[in-house]
Design an enzyme around this catalytic site. Structure first.
Site, PDB file in Angstrom:
ATOM      1  N   GLN A 180     -11.144 -26.622 -22.474  1.00 23.53           N
ATOM      2  CA  GLN A 180     -11.899 -26.603 -23.721  1.00 23.53           C
ATOM      3  C   GLN A 180     -11.229 -27.447 -24.795  1.00 23.53           C
ATOM      4  OE1 GLN A 180     -12.333 -21.938 -22.960  1.00 23.53           O
ATOM      5  NE2 GLN A 180     -13.071 -22.472 -24.985  1.00 23.53           N
ATOM      6  N   ARG A 218      -6.866 -12.708 -36.484  1.00 22.33           N
ATOM      7  CA  ARG A 218      -8.325 -12.568 -36.554  1.00 22.33           C
ATOM      8  C   ARG A 218      -8.759 -11.128 -36.303  1.00 22.33           C
ATOM      9  NH1 ARG A 218     -13.162 -16.180 -36.247  1.00 22.33           N
ATOM     10  NH2 ARG A 218     -11.754 -17.934 -36.592  1.00 22.33           N
ATOM     11  N   ARG A 228     -13.391 -15.109 -25.996  1.00 18.45           N
ATOM     12  CA  ARG A 228     -14.588 -15.029 -26.837  1.00 18.45           C
ATOM     13  C   ARG A 228     -14.468 -13.942 -27.916  1.00 18.45           C
ATOM     14  NH1 ARG A 228     -20.417 -15.134 -23.816  1.00 18.45           N
ATOM     15  NH2 ARG A 228     -21.634 -16.113 -25.475  1.00 18.45           N
ATOM     16  N   GLU A 263     -19.768 -16.596 -30.295  1.00 18.00           N
ATOM     17  CA  GLU A 263     -18.967 -15.371 -30.308  1.00 18.00           C
ATOM     18  C   GLU A 263     -19.629 -14.170 -30.979  1.00 18.00           C
ATOM     19  OE1 GLU A 263     -14.387 -16.661 -30.638  1.00 18.00           O
ATOM     20  OE2 GLU A 263     -15.706 -17.632 -32.094  1.00 18.00           O
TER      21      GLU A 263
END
Length: 790
Positions: free
Chosen positions: A212, A325, A357, A728
């Site tokens: 990715q 996060r 994710r 997400e």
């Protein structure tokens, strides 16, 4: 080639905001889509395989590879000493993640050498013949055990704080404390990790990688080879799934393939078996959440003090931003007046966990939802009432724990619309009636909301580039820095370009992502692929269009505002020219028909040291109602019905967005119900194959599955055509499944006790929760207490 035939003047086919199939969908279903392992192998291609350790924590005191080297077909065996540059692939530069371990083993299965042989089978067989001597050391695999053993943190923790937490807790009329364990998850992509390296002249090497983040692979390969980035070119046509597992974990395979290719001057491919892939690559982080929450009789939260400790593994990888996060999303849709949130990224003797994710957001959000559920059971109320009472609202109730003002709040309308369309209240009442008269099967229902911040919290990653060529026949070539992993990114970006030029979608060809065309790309992650790359492609198109308008204005002696791009044509004054004819004229007048586009997300900033800023450009919202049935004798259950209403802004492609929501929901449901990672007392991951690791089957999908986009939604920020990210955010919608299971279990004690289901809520955990509540009810009965006193 002749110019394309002029199309209808009324509307282009395949433009923005139209449902359009994935550009490779027909290839996916017929098996004709080419992945790296499908590429024809050049003559002389060698194959690599990794040699793994079998201790969780030990010093390597001897490494005998003679039998490996003597094996049939083996041409080379590489160890850490053979890395010509730096033996480190840490994405954060902490020098804590070796390409190949040398003197110390930090998790069971850590790669310590690589075999290069004439075939993959020969390399794989040879890798089993190593004789390794160890001095075993103590190990821990559990988060709580790591804290008890005073293990170090893999990176600096984060604290988010606002208000006076001690005073807020002390003044709250009611207070509760608790702990929740949240399990990890394997990415289980269809295409496993793979890298294919072909050596070039001098220090050059070309790498095909299932990644990715092509630019990071480029950097890491150069780092390991001891060269510079311009010597390494990385290609990515498509991945068979990524989900975050190929953001950093591809580095090791690409580096080893490139080192071997340069050493042998031959092409080298490396692809582990599924079992080894699962053993040696990182997962979603496990969390233990400790919370202390103060609230009042109406269920309004006054203060929250919570610690989020994570199983990070042996190295830092991306654990810092992942645990950050988690804190960013511990509030979900709720305002906390006084709040303190702290992360604990714990080192453990397990594989280094990585992006997945949601990137920590789901774990943070689940912790926040547990507090809501606990309050509801204490007060004997529908959890939806408690959720509504705590939603972000007007000024004074609109600031997050990281001091960003929530300016685009639409969660109230989302929930109201879904509550009505799903007939939630009537169904909940019917379920309560059913449970009163059902001795074995119990049902539950829950409506949970989602607020998910969109942007990389590392501000510098919020940039993208694109390269657009318009050829003289009117056909268009598009390349951008994003990677296609099945999510439809290429289709959406092509739709953006089609809309800009007002040409049919089949006019545009998207080519493989490559560091040789668009440099310094960010990972396709954080749900930002379309936001960033779509804007960069639009910017490139606008540069070309500006040149074309200037050309037409000068050539035809008309004002610039009389030049317009219309479906498959360009209007020049009163004349309508087919797009291909107009481009041919511009080419003949030497107009530059190529442009490099660029975009950077505006208005975002973040100061980690102070815990303040605006890390997110906007929020995506959604809500889901899930209904379940459980068997109280076995713990088995099924998801009977799910209703979803999700905010994708002004959707670029409703068909792809609904597909992403459906897939995210089922994947998230797997994380919360069936997918369990388990390490034994020797530190060995025992759930490392489809036989022992249970992802959802087709039969596990909700029996009734209604998914709708909020058609009225439009992003208040000027994103690409006012759309919103959809990769997400919907992953967290199946929290409603977990909470519905909780309600079904809670019915055993007349909804007076929180079932406190940890995740994943496997049938075993559901059964144990049922038995625990049965025992409480029995004890209360024997002691003569009222059921309400349980």
């Amino acid at each position: 080639m002749d110019a394309p035939t002029p199309r209808s003047r009324t509307e282009i086919t395949g433009g923005a905001h139209k449902p359009r199939k994935h550009d490779s969908a027909h290839k996916h279903v017929t098996g004709s889509a080419d992945y790296i392992d499908d590429m024809p192998e050049p003559a002389g291609t060698m194959h690599g395989y990794l040699g793994l350790t079998d201790r969780a924590h030990a010093r390597i005191i001897s490494l005998d590879l003679d039998a490996v080297r003597a094996s049939k077909g083996v041409v080379a065996v590489l160890t850490g000493a053979d890395v010509p540059g730096s033996n480190d692939i840490s994405p954060t530069g902490r020098n804590d993640e070796p390409v190949l371990a040398t003197d110390r083993v930090l998790f069971h299965g850590q790669p310590v050498f690589a075999v290069i042989a004439e075939t993959r089978d020969l390399a794989r067989r040879a890798a089993k013949k190593a004789v390794i001597g160890y001095e075993e050391l103590p190990h821990v695999t559990d988060v709580r055990a790591a804290m008890d053993a005073d293990y170090p943190l893999v990176t600096e923790p984060l604290k988010l704080e606002r208000g006076d937490i001690e005073a807020g807790l002390a003044a709250a009329p009611m207070r509760l404390k608790g702990e929740m364990r949240i399990g990890g998850q394997d990415h289980f992509y269809l295409e496993g990790h793979i890298a294919f390296a072909i050596p070039g002249e001098d220090d050059e090497v070309t790498v095909w990688s299932s990644t990715q983040h092509p630019s990071e692979v480029q950097h890491m390969v150069a780092h390991a080879l001891g060269t510079v980035s311009n010597a390494v070119t990385v290609h990515v046509r498509r991945m068979g799934g990524g989900f975050g597992g190929k953001e950093t974990q591809s580095n090791q395979f690409a580096a080893i393939a490139a080192i071997a290719a340069k050493k042998l001057n031959r092409p080298v491919k490396i692809r582990p078996d599924r079992d080894d892939d699962m053993i040696i690559t990182g997962k979603r982080h496990d969390f233990v959440v400790d919370y202390d929450v103060g609230f009042d009789e109406s269920g309004v939260i006054h203060a929250v003090d919570a610690t989020f400790a994570a199983r990070c593994g042996f190295s830092s990888d991306l654990s810092g931003p992942v645990t950050d996060r988690a804190l960013f999303h511990a509030d979900n849709c709720y305002f906390y007046k006084d709040v303190r949130l702290v992360s604990k990224p714990m080192m453990t003797n397990t594989v280094s966990n990585t992006a997945f994710r949601g990137f920590g957001g789901p774990q943070g959000m689940l912790g926040g939802e547990r507090m809501i559920e606990e309050i509801a059971y204490v007060l004997g109320r529908d959890p939806l009432e408690i959720r509504k009472a705590n939603f972000y609202g007007d000024p004074g109730r609109d600031v997050t724990p990281y001091h960003q003002t929530v300016e685009d709040n639409i969660i109230v309308k989302i929930v109201e619309d879904l509550e009505a369309s799903s007939d939630y209240q009537a169904r909940r009442a019917e379920i309560i009636d059913f449970n009163e008269n059902s001795p074995v099967i119990r049902r539950g229902i829950a409506l949970t909301p989602v607020k998910f911040g969109i942007s990389f919290t590392a501000t510098w990653f919020n940039q993208a580039g694109a390269l657009v060529h318009v050829y003289q026949d009117g056909s268009i070539h598009l390349n951008h820095g994003g990677t296609e992993m099945g999510q439809g990114l290429n289709t959406k970006v092509a739709q953006v370009l089609a809309e800009e030029f007002q040409v049919d979608l089949d006019t545009i060809r998207i080519t493989a992502t490559t560091t040789g065309k668009v440099p310094n790309t960010s990972a396709t992650a954080a749900s930002s692929g379309t936001d960033l790359n779509g804007m960069a492609a639009a910017n490139a198109a606008q540069q070309i269009k500006t040149r074309l308008v200037a050309f037409a204005s000068e050539k035809f002696n008309i004002p610039a505002d009389q030049v317009a791009f219309e479906p498959n044509h360009v209007r020049v004054g009163n004349e309508l020219l087919p797009f291909g004819d107009f481009i041919k004229l511009a080419y003949q007048e030497r107009v530059q028909l190529s442009a490099a586009g660029f975009y950077k997300t505006p208005e975002i900033h973040w100061n980690r040291a102070t815990g303040k800023g605006r890390p997110f450009y906007y929020f995506a919202y959604g809500a889901a109602v899930s209904e379940v049935s459980i068997d109280t004798l076995t713990g088995e259950y099924q998801v009977d019905r799910v209703d979803v209403l999700h905010d994708a802004g002004k959707s670029l492609n409703p068909a792809l967005d609904i597909g992403q929501i459906e897939g995210a929901f089922v994947q998230g449901m797997g994380w919360l119900t069936t997918e369990e990672l388990w390490w034994d007392d020797k530190g060995r991951l025992r759930t490392h194959a489809p036989s022992t690791y249970k992802i959802p089957l087709a039969s596990d999908r909700p029996k009734i599955f209604n998914v709708k986009l909020a058609e009225w939604a439009e992003n208040r920020e000027p994103t690409i055509r006012r759309s919103k990210a959809v990769g997400e955010p919907p992953f967290m919608l199946p929290i409603s499944v977990l909470e519905a299971l909780g309600m079904a279990v809670a019915s055993i004690a007349d909804y007076q006790v929180s079932p406190q289901l940890d995740a994943p809520a496997t049938p075993e955990r559901v059964l144990m929760a049922v038995e625990r509540l049965k025992a409480l009810v029995a004890d209360a009965y024997m002691s003569g207490e009222d059921e309400a006193d349980v």
